[in-house]
Design a protein around this motif. Structure first.
Motif, PDB file in Angstrom:
ATOM      1  N   ARG A  86      11.325  53.894  -3.019  1.00 17.80           N
ATOM      2  CA  ARG A  86      11.489  54.054  -1.577  1.00 17.80           C
ATOM      3  C   ARG A  86      12.968  54.105  -1.217  1.00 17.80           C
ATOM      4  O   ARG A  86      13.414  54.982  -0.476  1.00 17.80           O
ATOM      5  N   GLY A  87      13.731  53.157  -1.766  1.00 18.15           N
ATOM      6  CA  GLY A  87      15.151  53.109  -1.461  1.00 18.15           C
ATOM      7  C   GLY A  87      15.843  54.413  -1.815  1.00 18.15           C
ATOM      8  O   GLY A  87      16.591  54.979  -1.025  1.00 18.15           O
ATOM      9  N   ILE A 121       3.778  40.529  -2.927  1.00 17.74           N
ATOM     10  CA  ILE A 121       4.828  39.840  -3.669  1.00 17.74           C
ATOM     11  C   ILE A 121       4.680  38.332  -3.551  1.00 17.74           C
ATOM     12  O   ILE A 121       5.004  37.579  -4.465  1.00 17.74           O
ATOM     13  N   VAL A 181       4.969  46.983  -7.726  1.00 12.22           N
ATOM     14  CA  VAL A 181       5.665  46.660  -6.489  1.00 12.22           C
ATOM     15  C   VAL A 181       7.166  46.911  -6.580  1.00 12.22           C
ATOM     16  O   VAL A 181       7.758  47.567  -5.719  1.00 12.22           O
ATOM     17  N   GLY A 182       7.771  46.422  -7.677  1.00 11.65           N
ATOM     18  CA  GLY A 182       9.213  46.593  -7.835  1.00 11.65           C
ATOM     19  C   GLY A 182       9.594  48.058  -7.840  1.00 11.65           C
ATOM     20  O   GLY A 182      10.524  48.479  -7.152  1.00 11.65           O
ATOM     21  N   GLN A 216       5.303  48.678   3.429  1.00 10.88           N
ATOM     22  CA  GLN A 216       6.251  47.595   3.171  1.00 10.88           C
ATOM     23  C   GLN A 216       5.644  46.226   3.443  1.00 10.88           C
ATOM     24  O   GLN A 216       5.822  45.285   2.684  1.00 10.88           O
ATOM     25  N   ARG A 233       9.484  49.717  -4.462  1.00  8.46           N
ATOM     26  CA  ARG A 233      10.622  49.404  -3.606  1.00  8.46           C
ATOM     27  C   ARG A 233      11.827  50.260  -3.950  1.00  8.46           C
ATOM     28  O   ARG A 233      12.500  50.801  -3.080  1.00  8.46           O
ATOM     29  N   SER A 286       6.237  56.029   1.190  1.00  5.30           N
ATOM     30  CA  SER A 286       6.924  55.110   2.089  1.00  5.30           C
ATOM     31  C   SER A 286       8.323  55.621   2.432  1.00  5.30           C
ATOM     32  O   SER A 286       8.706  55.674   3.595  1.00  5.30           O
ATOM     33  N   GLY A 314       5.671  54.175  -3.165  1.00  5.49           N
ATOM     34  CA  GLY A 314       7.091  54.113  -2.847  1.00  5.49           C
ATOM     35  C   GLY A 314       7.576  55.438  -2.291  1.00  5.49           C
ATOM     36  O   GLY A 314       8.336  55.488  -1.322  1.00  5.49           O
ATOM     37  N   ILE A 349       3.352  45.367   0.657  1.00  7.61           N
ATOM     38  CA  ILE A 349       4.093  44.955  -0.531  1.00  7.61           C
ATOM     39  C   ILE A 349       4.598  43.527  -0.372  1.00  7.61           C
ATOM     40  O   ILE A 349       4.497  42.709  -1.288  1.00  7.61           O
ATOM     41  N   GLU A 350       5.122  43.220   0.808  1.00  6.78           N
ATOM     42  CA  GLU A 350       5.660  41.878   1.011  1.00  6.78           C
ATOM     43  C   GLU A 350       4.579  40.820   0.823  1.00  6.78           C
ATOM     44  O   GLU A 350       4.829  39.751   0.284  1.00  6.78           O
ATOM     45  N   ASP A 359       5.572  53.840   6.413  1.00  5.91           N
ATOM     46  CA  ASP A 359       6.545  53.025   5.682  1.00  5.91           C
ATOM     47  C   ASP A 359       6.361  51.551   6.021  1.00  5.91           C
ATOM     48  O   ASP A 359       6.252  50.700   5.136  1.00  5.91           O
TER      49      ASP A 359
END
Ligand SMILES: Nc1ncnc2c1ncn2[C@@H]1O[C@H](COP(=O)(O)OP(=O)(O)OP(=O)(O)O)[C@@H](O)[C@H]1O
Ligand SMILES: [Mg+2]
Lengths: 377, 330, 345
Positions: free
Chosen positions: A258-259, A213, A251-252, A206, A255, A194, A191, A209-210, A202
């Motif tokens: 990263r945010g 998921i 994964v969560g 991403q 994310r 990324s 994260g 990760i998608e 990044d």
């Protein structure tokens, strides 16, 4: 900011209120956390559970694989204080005798009330290594033979469920910690990379990760655990399960990290640090991470029960840890059959520990989250 | 907007392809294959096969050749609508899945309905009565609902139902098991549905209540609510028109991935309850390396997840004007 | 407390606030955000309410509409809204009842500091505007739409028909504040409460919005309560000004009088710290020594004593001053809450 306040404030003793407003974020968090009653209850439960896991050898009367073949599926021992003749004693148990019910073919245990066996403390019993290296045979409590004390009853081959539940805590409770540490490491790293570097890195992360998921968790766990060779040792299986369980968990976190990074990297002080020639890694470690440390603490607390439940579910299905390893999930494996649960109800006692643990972690996590939220009173 | 959707659809197709490769590989991870299992079984009953015979069986099953060849053969067949052959059932995979998928859909959709219909009003109640006795009770039950793993809940509720004299396990009473569909059988099914729905749905409901409560609490204090109140709007109308509406956005949009989560989360419960649905079938397929049954069911699940996520995103874009705008920009 | 502050003809009085106390019951103690505030607003008047951040201006404004919610509560005083033939005490109304709802938006309307968050993100400007019109003016759909578009035009929004269907995030901050003003004025309230209407906007827009409010005030013959940190705003648009400090009004008078002849040390330092008039800045008044304390467990003394350069030990730290008239002319509408002023008498 707070410095100027202090400088300009009149030189009187700080009132409690002023102290409250001048406290550091961590102190504030602690003060708010203390007010969250459920969180405190949760912390106490967790401290208790982890302590008993560490001292399981001492706290339980037997060793975890000790079998009492005459006592298969004995129900929990009744602890008495008043004898047949009405006299009062310190807590004691009776010996039991078994016979088979001719109709149902089930064993029936009856107490033999002629002799009382008081519960003794600090008795000598089976040998173990205290904390893994100090040889000892001291147990917190026990009864004299030939009687036995089975506080939670016994399993199908006469092993003490109380002893096994407390030993099971060792694996069940640590798997959560280790599993979450692992997903934590992966999550933060990926994260962070990324969010901090952006661009093609990044995008790649991403997309990865998608895709991850989109794999349904439980079938993935089942598929991966069926691949674990039956011949592997307990340790190998243990770590494989940890890896399998953390494969999805990070994964969560990745994310969110990263945010946050995307948000924070634009902040002035990060720019200032970069302008003055500090290395990227130092910036991340010194400036970005502390900034959402509280969030990470909350995340970890709330992620641990997920891993514990994962292990329990897999072991319950017979796909996770297996005998001779003892975990709560392994203890529950036999309960898959509802008919046997209906008769030997005590065999789901370990489930209470699972639920208690998960509840406690959720309480603590909730308290931490409330405490970490600066906008909440 | 349209380029966005097309982009997403392309990416979905790529995702499904990559996932099908991944799952195909994962299923093959365990040592040996179905034929090895079979040989072991026969060996236990005293029969034995030599290598040549095994190879012939492999050939028939499509298990000869490298992993890549196997995958390509299977994928080619799937594209032509042929899902392959189930070794365990010795029938076409499409038949095996077809028999069970209906009940899975019924259970999953009812669970979804149960979850949302229960969670949203309770969440609203809890948020508007924050720290009241009712709220505390809801929060506590919610905590417990989240803490009890579904299979334990299954055990506990079965225990309770059993002692209360209900028939538990399965979806039909014995007399309807083989019966033709009719009002009697449907009624029988209805009587058996609540238990699995409650068990599968409890954790999700508890989670959703918490999310609804938290996001509504977030919204209730916002300035735009005060603005509306300052206009003289009635409190109840105010609540539903503004904060509830805004708080529902992210929740409504989770429907898309809630469904696949229910389907995959239901597997363990269906096993414990012994339901004639796809969950136990998939579990056994994985355990026994029933390659094509497992990969085809997982393909379905993957597609469900990917499409669900897509629908969620589209839903969010449609109901939240703010997001629609940014997507258009981007 | 002191009720003769305003000598305006009592016939013209629209709103009369007496001894208003709004407290927050927090776990750390009772936070007395507003602790005995009196003022009146007359027809067509512009009253400014100024004070540092945290002095209780917004809480006062919210109290006027009974918008205080738990843990806050109006614990004392009265807020009388005058009609031709009767008075209604807002503090006596059920805060979620029918009577207060008839007043909100209709007689008393409010605009807020943050145009970014004060509009619902999921409803169009038009829908939010029409809501107020439906509530207080007409039930007729097409009529409401005509009024709404008219209001948007009045508020200086170009292409009102188009903007009617826009969502707040599609508008700039200035536009949103105009939309907010259109909503507030849509039912032609008697009094508009503007809580820092320009603080969040950039300087050129600020002037436009102030001009707009001033124009509309004349057009609709409203009274306006301006809440602000900004003395420039007060100088430009207000007739009278009340200076607020820690939940109390410490000085009150006509704007010219206060600017020329401030009496309270707090007002004096506010005026000193003022940015030059030419540059009506957004900066907060930070150069007064110390900072405003949290109004919990305040000692019984002058609230400004700890920061006051003129503090008289033995006087200011043992009692609280009352409002007293400044200057020697009787009938001078200039009041101040300071022992220095009392000493002059
Ligand atoms: N909902 C609330 N809960 C607790 N305390 C509050 C609440 N609202 C306001 N306060 C407190 O009341 C006091 C006055 O706040 P208020 O918002 O009225 O200040 P203000 O003068 O409007 O400041 P600003 O210029 O920053 O808007 C402050 O100490 C604030 O912390
Ligand atoms: Mg304010």
């Amino acid at each position: 900011m707070s410095d100027t306040v202090e400088l300009n404030a009149p030189k009187t003793e700080l009132s409690a209120k002023e102290k409250y407003y001048l406290a550091t974020p961590m102190q504030l968090m602690w003060q708010k956390f203390k007010r969250h009653k459920l969180a405190i209850v949760g912390s106490v439960i967790l401290i208790f559970l982890y302590t008993t896991a560490i001292f399981a050898n001492f706290l339980t009367p037997y060793s975890k694989s000790e079998r009492f073949s005459k006592y298969a599926y004995t129900q929990p021992s009744a602890i008495h204080m008043i004898a047949e003749d009405g006299s009062l004693h310190r807590p004691f148990v009776y010996g039991v005798t078994s016979r088979r019910d001719p109709e149902t073919l089930l064993k029936i245990y009856t107490e033999d009330t002629s002799v009382i066996y008081p519960i003794r403390f600090f008795v000598r019993g089976s040998k173990y290594d205290f904390l893994g290296f100090i040889p000892s045979d001291l147990h917190l409590f026990g009864v004299d033979s030939p009687a036995q004390i089975f506080i939670f009853g016994t399993d199908s081959i006469g092993r003490d469920l109380f002893t096994r539940t407390f030993h099971g805590a060792q694996l069940s409770l640590t798997i959560g910690l280790i599993g979450v540490s692992l997903s934590f490491l992966i999550g933060i790293t990926l994260g962070g990379i990324s969010g901090y570097f952006g661009g093609i890195v990044d995008t790649l992360i991403q997309r990865f990760i998608e895709i991850l998921i989109a794999i349904p968790t439980i079938p993935l766990w089942i598929a991966l655990s069926t691949a674990l060779p039956r011949t592997w040792s307990v340790t190998q299986i243990y770590f494989s399960i940890v890896i399998i369980l953390s494969l999805v968990g990070w994964v969560g976190l990745a994310r969110v990290v990263r945010g946050k990074f995307l948000e924070l990297r634009e902040l002035d002080y990060v720019l200032a640090a970069r302008v003055s020639g500090v290395s990227e890694f130092t910036i991340i470690r010194k400036h970005l991470l502390p900034n959402f440390a509280s969030y990470l603490i909350v995340y970890v607390t709330l992620a641990i029960p997920g891993v514990i439940l994962g292990e329990t579910a897999l072991s319950f299905l017979g796909l996770g840890l297996r005998s001779p390893a003892v975990s709560w999930g392994v203890l529950l494996e036999k309960s898959q059959n509802i008919q046997s649960v209906a008769i030997y109800w005590w065999s789901i006692i370990p489930a209470i520990f699972v639920i208690l643990t998960v509840l406690a972690f959720n309480f603590v996590g909730d308290g931490l989250r409330d405490a970490a939220d600066p906008y909440k009173k | 907007m349209y380029t966005y959707i097309i982009h997403r659809i392309l990416f979905m197709i790529v995702t499904v392809i990559i996932l099908s490769i991944l799952t195909f590989m994962i299923i093959q991870l365990p040592a040996g294959d179905f034929v090895t299992h079979l040989a072991a079984q026969f060996a236990r009953s005293g029969q034995s096969f030599d290598q040549a015979q095994l190879d012939i069986i492999r050939e028939q099953f499509g298990l000869n050749g490298t992993l890549v060849e196997q995958y390509l053969a299977w994928a080619g067949n799937v594209l032509q609508g042929d899902l392959g052959w189930s070794f365990q059932f010795t029938r076409p995979v499409s038949e095996v899945i077809g028999e069970r998928i209906g009940l899975t859909v019924v259970i999953s959709l009812s669970t979804l309905l149960f979850t949302y219909l229960l969670a949203i009003p309770i969440g609203v109640y809890s948020a508007t009565h924050q720290y009241s006795i009712g709220d505390n009770i809801v929060m506590f039950i919610g905590f417990i609902g989240l803490a009890i793993p579904s299979f334990l809940l299954a055990l506990i509720l079965m225990f309770v139902f059993l002692n209360a004299g209900f028939s538990v396990g399965g979806l039909f009473s014995p007399e309807y098991l083989r019966a033709e569909w009719g009002p009697g059988k449907i009624w029988d099914l209805m009587k058996h549905l609540p238990l699995p729905i409650i068990i599968i749905g409890t954790a999700g409901t508890a989670g959703l209540i918490r999310v609804m409560r938290a996001s509504l609490l977030d919204e209730i204090g916002k300035q735009y609510v005060i603005t509306a109140r300052a206009k003289g709007v009635h409190e109840t109308k105010l609540l539903y028109k503004y904060p509830v509406r805004v708080a529902l956005n992210p929740i409504a949009s989770t429907i898309g991935w809630e469904l696949p989560a229910i389907v995959s989360g239901g597997i363990i419960v269906e096993l414990v309850l012994n339901l004639p649905t796809t969950g136990p079938m998939l579990f056994n397929a994985l355990m026994n390396q029933d390659l094509f049954l497992a990969s085809s069911s997982l393909l379905f699940l993957n597609m469900l997840t990917v499409i669900g996520t897509f629908l969620s995103d589209i839903l969010l874009v449609t109901i939240d004007p703010r997001i629609r705008f940014t997507e258009q920009e981007g | 407390m002191n009720s003769e502050i305003n000598t305006a003809d009592s016939q013209d009085i629209l709103l009369e606030v007496k001894g208003l106390k709004t407290h927050f019951l927090l776990s750390e103690g009772v936070l007395k955000a507003v602790d005995g505030v009196d003022f009146t607003i007359s027809k067509g008047e512009s009253l400014g309410l100024i004070g540092e951040s945290g002095s209780g201006k917004s809480v006062t404004a919210m109290s006027l509409l009974s918008l205080i919610s738990s843990p806050g509560e109006i614990v004392g005083g009265s807020i009388n809204l005058h009609y031709d033939d009767e008075k209604i005490d807002i503090t006596s109304l059920n805060p979620s009842g029918k009577d207060i709802r008839k007043i909100r938006g209709n007689d008393l309307a409010m605009i807020f500091q943050e145009p970014m968050t004060s509009l619902s993100p999921v409803h169009t400007i038009g829908a939010q505007l029409e809501e107020a019109i439906f509530l207080h003016r007409t039930k007729n759909k097409s009529e409401a739409r005509v009024i709404a578009i008219d209001m948007l035009r009045c508020a200086g929004i170009a292409n009102p028909e188009q903007r009617f269907n826009a969502y707040p995030h599609q508008l700039s901050g200035g536009m949103r504040q105009r939309a907010m003003i259109a909503i507030a004025l849509s039912c032609q309230p008697k009094i508009l409460i503007a809580d820092e209407p320009t603080t969040a906007l950039d300087v050129t827009i600020q002037a436009q919005i102030l001009d707009l409010i001033k124009d509309l005030q004349a057009q609709f013959n409203m009274a306006v309560l301006y809440i602000t940190h900004d003395l420039g705003v007060i100088a430009e648009v207000c007739d009278n000004v009340a200076v607020m400090y820690l939940g109390k009004i410490v000085e009150y008078g006509a704007v010219r009088e206060i600017f020329k002849n401030p009496k309270h040390p707090y007002t004096i330092s506010l005026l000193k710290s003022r940015p030059r008039m030419t540059k009506r800045g957004t900066e907060r008044l930070a150069s007064i020594e110390g900072s405003i304390p949290i109004p919990i467990d305040l000692p019984f003394q002058c609230r400004f004593a700890d920061r006051c350069s003129e503090v008289m030990l033995g006087r200011c730290d043992i009692a609280e001053p009352e409002m007293s008239q400044a200057g020697n002319k009787p009938g001078n509408n200039h009041w101040v809450r300071c022992f220095l002023n009392e000493k002059l008498d």
